[in-house]
Design a protein around this motif. Structure first.
Motif, PDB file in Angstrom:
ATOM      1  N   PRO A  22     -60.269  89.479 -10.904  1.00 37.53           N
ATOM      2  CA  PRO A  22     -59.858  90.383  -9.824  1.00 37.53           C
ATOM      3  C   PRO A  22     -60.911  91.467  -9.616  1.00 37.53           C
ATOM      4  O   PRO A  22     -61.449  92.006 -10.589  1.00 37.53           O
ATOM      5  CB  PRO A  22     -58.547  91.002 -10.339  1.00 37.53           C
ATOM      6  CG  PRO A  22     -58.105  90.140 -11.468  1.00 37.53           C
ATOM      7  CD  PRO A  22     -59.340  89.490 -12.026  1.00 37.53           C
ATOM      8  N   ASP A  23     -61.227  91.767  -8.353  1.00 31.98           N
ATOM      9  CA  ASP A  23     -62.255  92.788  -8.113  1.00 31.98           C
ATOM     10  C   ASP A  23     -61.670  94.128  -7.680  1.00 31.98           C
ATOM     11  O   ASP A  23     -62.408  95.057  -7.404  1.00 31.98           O
ATOM     12  CB  ASP A  23     -63.301  92.288  -7.114  1.00 31.98           C
ATOM     13  CG  ASP A  23     -62.803  92.238  -5.683  1.00 31.98           C
ATOM     14  OD1 ASP A  23     -61.604  92.481  -5.444  1.00 31.98           O
ATOM     15  OD2 ASP A  23     -63.616  91.966  -4.795  1.00 31.98           O
ATOM     16  N   GLY A  24     -60.350  94.207  -7.619  1.00 34.25           N
ATOM     17  CA  GLY A  24     -59.705  95.467  -7.277  1.00 34.25           C
ATOM     18  C   GLY A  24     -59.693  95.790  -5.801  1.00 34.25           C
ATOM     19  O   GLY A  24     -59.214  96.842  -5.398  1.00 34.25           O
ATOM     20  N   GLU A  25     -60.234  94.927  -4.993  1.00 37.75           N
ATOM     21  CA  GLU A  25     -60.314  95.167  -3.549  1.00 37.75           C
ATOM     22  C   GLU A  25     -59.516  94.144  -2.747  1.00 37.75           C
ATOM     23  O   GLU A  25     -59.749  93.971  -1.566  1.00 37.75           O
ATOM     24  CB  GLU A  25     -61.786  95.118  -3.098  1.00 37.75           C
ATOM     25  CG  GLU A  25     -62.683  96.135  -3.765  1.00 37.75           C
ATOM     26  CD  GLU A  25     -62.334  97.562  -3.356  1.00 37.75           C
ATOM     27  OE1 GLU A  25     -61.908  97.768  -2.207  1.00 37.75           O
ATOM     28  OE2 GLU A  25     -62.474  98.455  -4.204  1.00 37.75           O
ATOM     29  N   GLY A  26     -58.604  93.434  -3.397  1.00 38.87           N
ATOM     30  CA  GLY A  26     -57.808  92.430  -2.700  1.00 38.87           C
ATOM     31  C   GLY A  26     -58.432  91.051  -2.726  1.00 38.87           C
ATOM     32  O   GLY A  26     -57.889  90.117  -2.148  1.00 38.87           O
ATOM     33  N   PHE A  27     -59.569  90.910  -3.354  1.00 39.56           N
ATOM     34  CA  PHE A  27     -60.231  89.623  -3.509  1.00 39.56           C
ATOM     35  C   PHE A  27     -60.288  89.291  -4.990  1.00 39.56           C
ATOM     36  O   PHE A  27     -60.032  90.135  -5.837  1.00 39.56           O
ATOM     37  CB  PHE A  27     -61.664  89.677  -2.966  1.00 39.56           C
ATOM     38  CG  PHE A  27     -61.756  89.752  -1.478  1.00 39.56           C
ATOM     39  CD1 PHE A  27     -61.837  88.605  -0.709  1.00 39.56           C
ATOM     40  CD2 PHE A  27     -61.774  90.992  -0.840  1.00 39.56           C
ATOM     41  CE1 PHE A  27     -61.935  88.689   0.669  1.00 39.56           C
ATOM     42  CE2 PHE A  27     -61.862  91.074   0.537  1.00 39.56           C
ATOM     43  CZ  PHE A  27     -61.943  89.929   1.292  1.00 39.56           C
TER      44      PHE A  27
ATOM     45  N   ARG B 137     -65.978  84.174  -3.606  1.00 42.33           N
ATOM     46  CA  ARG B 137     -64.998  85.225  -3.333  1.00 42.33           C
ATOM     47  C   ARG B 137     -63.772  84.559  -2.760  1.00 42.33           C
ATOM     48  O   ARG B 137     -63.858  83.817  -1.777  1.00 42.33           O
ATOM     49  CB  ARG B 137     -65.554  86.258  -2.371  1.00 42.33           C
ATOM     50  CG  ARG B 137     -66.548  87.191  -3.056  1.00 42.33           C
ATOM     51  CD  ARG B 137     -66.984  88.333  -2.178  1.00 42.33           C
ATOM     52  NE  ARG B 137     -65.916  89.113  -1.621  1.00 42.33           N
ATOM     53  CZ  ARG B 137     -65.586  90.348  -2.026  1.00 42.33           C
ATOM     54  NH1 ARG B 137     -66.228  90.897  -3.011  1.00 42.33           N
ATOM     55  NH2 ARG B 137     -64.634  91.014  -1.433  1.00 42.33           N
ATOM     56  N   LEU B 138     -62.635  84.848  -3.375  1.00 42.02           N
ATOM     57  CA  LEU B 138     -61.379  84.223  -2.999  1.00 42.02           C
ATOM     58  C   LEU B 138     -60.441  85.272  -2.439  1.00 42.02           C
ATOM     59  O   LEU B 138     -60.288  86.348  -3.017  1.00 42.02           O
ATOM     60  CB  LEU B 138     -60.744  83.556  -4.230  1.00 42.02           C
ATOM     61  CG  LEU B 138     -59.424  82.858  -3.991  1.00 42.02           C
ATOM     62  CD1 LEU B 138     -59.394  81.543  -4.742  1.00 42.02           C
ATOM     63  CD2 LEU B 138     -58.264  83.716  -4.415  1.00 42.02           C
ATOM     64  N   PHE B 139     -59.832  84.950  -1.325  1.00 41.92           N
ATOM     65  CA  PHE B 139     -58.804  85.786  -0.721  1.00 41.92           C
ATOM     66  C   PHE B 139     -57.554  84.946  -0.641  1.00 41.92           C
ATOM     67  O   PHE B 139     -57.567  83.847  -0.090  1.00 41.92           O
ATOM     68  CB  PHE B 139     -59.236  86.235   0.688  1.00 41.92           C
ATOM     69  CG  PHE B 139     -58.162  86.975   1.416  1.00 41.92           C
ATOM     70  CD1 PHE B 139     -57.851  88.290   1.101  1.00 41.92           C
ATOM     71  CD2 PHE B 139     -57.459  86.351   2.441  1.00 41.92           C
ATOM     72  CE1 PHE B 139     -56.862  88.967   1.782  1.00 41.92           C
ATOM     73  CE2 PHE B 139     -56.458  87.025   3.119  1.00 41.92           C
ATOM     74  CZ  PHE B 139     -56.156  88.338   2.790  1.00 41.92           C
ATOM     75  N   GLU B 140     -56.462  85.462  -1.201  1.00 41.94           N
ATOM     76  CA  GLU B 140     -55.196  84.748  -1.134  1.00 41.94           C
ATOM     77  C   GLU B 140     -54.447  85.187   0.115  1.00 41.94           C
ATOM     78  O   GLU B 140     -54.335  86.382   0.393  1.00 41.94           O
ATOM     79  CB  GLU B 140     -54.348  85.012  -2.382  1.00 41.94           C
ATOM     80  CG  GLU B 140     -54.915  84.358  -3.610  1.00 41.94           C
ATOM     81  CD  GLU B 140     -54.025  84.519  -4.813  1.00 41.94           C
ATOM     82  OE1 GLU B 140     -53.398  83.522  -5.202  1.00 41.94           O
ATOM     83  OE2 GLU B 140     -53.959  85.646  -5.333  1.00 41.94           O
ATOM     84  N   ARG B 141     -53.963  84.198   0.838  1.00 46.07           N
ATOM     85  CA  ARG B 141     -53.183  84.490   2.033  1.00 46.07           C
ATOM     86  C   ARG B 141     -51.750  84.737   1.600  1.00 46.07           C
ATOM     87  O   ARG B 141     -51.277  84.186   0.629  1.00 46.07           O
ATOM     88  CB  ARG B 141     -53.221  83.318   2.995  1.00 46.07           C
ATOM     89  CG  ARG B 141     -54.594  83.026   3.517  1.00 46.07           C
ATOM     90  CD  ARG B 141     -54.528  81.820   4.391  1.00 46.07           C
ATOM     91  NE  ARG B 141     -55.823  81.569   4.978  1.00 46.07           N
ATOM     92  CZ  ARG B 141     -56.026  80.742   5.985  1.00 46.07           C
ATOM     93  NH1 ARG B 141     -55.026  80.090   6.498  1.00 46.07           N
ATOM     94  NH2 ARG B 141     -57.228  80.570   6.480  1.00 46.07           N
TER      95      ARG B 141
END
Length: 124
Positions: free
Chosen positions: A41-46, A117-121
């Protein structure tokens, strides 16, 4: 993690039918690829993803051409590409290529490491 694995596995199987998560079965025929990843986790929502894709071969003559071609196919299908599902979006970039030595000198190996970089919907 399971959602990323569900997205990755079909992509890698499209590159090569013998693609295995973490380790191949003892009965696996060469050549094949294995893959594993870690998510941070990068702490920025990604989430940052480190994806390792290992190519394995054991040619009778020791020629690396087949394995190098397989890994070129991996690069062509993964580098600067985005996987999109209903649950996530992740983009991968090739970070490094490694030639690994195996305990068995007949086995040749290559490892490609990808950063993603992964973003979960979601409905959050």
């Amino acid at each position: 993690m399971i959602e990323l694995r569900k997205a990755l596995h079909p992509r890698l199987r499209a590159i090569h039918p013998r693609a295995y998560f973490q380790r191949a079965p003892d009965t696996a025929q060469f050549p094949y690829i294995t893959y594993s990843f870690e998510m941070i986790p990068d702490g920025e929502g990604f989430e940052l993803v480190v994806l390792d894709i290992d190519g394995w071969d054991m040619p009778d003559d020791g020629d690396t051409t087949g394995l190098e071609s397989l890994m070129s196919d991996v690069k062509r299908s993964m580098d600067k590409k985005t996987l999109t599902t209903d649950d996530l979006v992740v983009s991968f970039y090739l970070d490094r290529k490694l030639a690994l030595e195996d305990d068995n000198p007949k086995i040749i190996r290559r490892k490609y490491v990808y950063q993603g970089r992964l973003f979960e919907r979601g409905d959050n």
